[in-house]
Design an enzyme around this catalytic site. Sequence first.
Site, PDB file in Angstrom:
ATOM      1  CD  GLU A  64      -3.207  -2.652   1.830  1.00 24.15           C
ATOM      2  OE1 GLU A  64      -2.336  -1.787   1.628  1.00 24.15           O
ATOM      3  OE2 GLU A  64      -3.115  -3.814   1.407  1.00 24.15           O
ATOM      4  CG  ASP A  82       3.851   2.946  -5.021  1.00 25.62           C
ATOM      5  OD1 ASP A  82       4.094   4.164  -5.177  1.00 25.62           O
ATOM      6  OD2 ASP A  82       2.702   2.508  -4.857  1.00 25.62           O
ATOM      7  CB  THR A  87       0.141   6.143  -1.175  1.00 27.36           C
ATOM      8  OG1 THR A  87       0.703   5.637  -2.375  1.00 27.36           O
ATOM      9  CG2 THR A  87      -0.916   5.195  -0.670  1.00 27.36           C
TER      10      THR A  87
END
Length: 279
Positions: A64, A82, A87
């Site tokens: 990640e 997204d 995030t």
Amino acid sequence: MVHAERSTPPLACLSRRTVVAALGAVASGALLGAARPGTASAAAPGLDDPAKKEIAMKLVSSAENSSLDWKAQYKYIEDIRDGRGYTAGIIGFCSGTGDMLDLVQLYADRKPGNVLAKYLPALRRVNGTASHSGLDPDYPADWRRAAQDTAFQQAQNDERDRVYFNPAVAQGKTDGLRALGQFVYYDALVMHGDGDDPTSFRNIRRRALGSAKPPAQGGNETTYLNAFLDARVWAMRQEEAHSDTSRVDTEQRVFLRNGNLDLNTPLDWKVYGDGYHLG
């Protein structure tokens, strides 16, 4: 948690997250699926052994963040476009999926008046959306500021464990899987979440059970894990953001082919073409 392909959404944001309460029940014994108590090797430590858990965190971070330094991600925050809002953090908590709200609420419960507490009303409003309403322009800077607080770091650790790590390890042990299998479950649960959709963790597992049995049901561990990884790859390919399956193909399957069911070091693997080593 940023990778060069950051069009790939980070872990916790990818497909979520409708049964957090149920996942908490998993960690306390109401395990996913119907497998009876397993026979994971008593001779080797499970993924919840501190040294094995550290390996798991580094493996996830390599996929990640293109880094083994997972603790550097407490301060990470961005909108990766997204559809899930901001995030952030060590597991990709998202403002649009509810787990960021739960995290900030936990932090406020433990440390009232902290720098993020004032955003709780906005986080409740934007939950389920990509909106930044009430968060901009200062929320990212305040998140990074909060990330310097060990209380917030611990809150991130605890939410990661409650929702993802502990349930995955518990289910893995029930299925008779050793540390590698428990990690395979963890990586899948943290990416796909759990719920009724076909690509959720429980349905990936159900798909695998259709072609192989885990050790707790008398099956071969390697055969079962290959079946699970086949089902995981299928699930990843259902969403464009998951289409690069190297975290399975050149990481988890490498360990499995090597027979490293206890996830012992040294470990060598690749993700997105980048090579990593743990000695």
